[in-house]
Enzyme design. Structure first.
Site, PDB file in Angstrom:
ATOM      1  N   HIS A   1       1.003  -1.290  -0.165  1.00  0.00           N
ATOM      2  CA  HIS A   1       0.036  -0.029  -0.170  1.00  0.00           C
ATOM      3  C   HIS A   1       0.921   1.227  -0.079  1.00  0.00           C
ATOM      4  CE1 HIS A   1       1.082  -0.388   4.014  1.00  0.00           C
ATOM      5  NE2 HIS A   1       0.971   0.688   4.378  1.00  0.00           N
TER       6      HIS A   1
ATOM      7  N   HIS B   1       1.505   6.858  -0.877  1.00  0.00           N
ATOM      8  CA  HIS B   1       1.081   6.224  -0.129  1.00  0.00           C
ATOM      9  C   HIS B   1      -0.542   5.764  -0.824  1.00  0.00           C
ATOM     10  CE1 HIS B   1      -1.445   4.665   3.413  1.00  0.00           C
ATOM     11  NE2 HIS B   1      -0.073   4.705   4.138  1.00  0.00           N
TER      12      HIS B   1
END
Length: 150
Positions: A59, A74
Site C-alpha cells: 500500500h 501512499h
C-alpha cells in the site's frame, strides 16, 4: 531542484482534503494527493523521482531520491488493513529506479469497495508544512507530468 512526477495520471487534490489527519496536517511532509476513484480497472503507480526504494509495502513506498529528495507514495487511506490484497508489487525494496519505472499496481474500485479511500498522497518526507508548490491542485495531470518541484 528536483521535479517530483505524478505516479499515475489523474485529478490532483490538496493534502488538506485527504481523509487522514497525518496527511491532511502534513505531519510526515508537504505534498499533494491524487484521486484515482474515477479510474476504471487497475492503476500502475510509478516512481515519481530517480532513486532507491527504501521501504516497499503493497500500500505504500518510500524512495530516497538520487538528488536528495525523499518521497512517500501512499496508495489509499488505511489500506494497510487490506493486508496486501488487491495490490501487486512490481519492484523490490532496495531497487534503484528511474522516474516512471513501475512500482505497484492496484485497483481503486476494490479499495473503495472495501470501505477505504483510494486517494494517494505524494509527500516529500520531512519537509515543512506548506513547503511544496500547489500549482497542480485542481487539475488533472497526465502520466509522467510534474506534480511539483522542490
Amino acid at each position: 531542484m528536483t521535479v517530483v512526477r505524478t505516479p499515475f495520471a489523474g485529478p490532483v487534490v490538496a493534502l488538506a482534503d485527504v481523509p487522514d489527519p497525518v496527511f491532511a496536517e502534513q505531519l510526515v511532509g508537504a505534498g499533494v494527493a491524487l484521486d484515482p476513484s474515477g479510474i476504471d480497472g487497475t492503476v500502475t503507480a510509478v516512481a515519481p523521482v530517480d532513486g532507491t526504494i527504501v521501504k516497499l509495502h503493497p500500500h505504500a513506498f518510500a524512495m530516497q531520491g538520487a538528488a536528495g529528495t525523499d518521497v512517500l507514495v501512499h496508495v489509499g487511506i488505511d489500506t494497510v488493513k487490506l493486508g496486501g490484497e488487491g495490490f501487486t508489487l512490481l519492484a523490490a525494496e532496495g531497487d534503484t529506479v528511474s522516474a516512471g519505472d513501475p512500482i505497484v499496481r492496484f485497483d481503486p474500485a476494490a479499495i473503495t469497495a472495501a470501505g477505504y479511500s483510494p486517494v494517494v498522497p505524494v509527500v516529500v518526507l520531512g519537509s515543512t508544512p506548506d513547503s511544496v508548490p500547489q500549482d497542480a491542485v485542481g487539475s488533472t495531470v497526465a502520466a509522467g507530468a510534474a506534480l511539483f518541484e522542490v
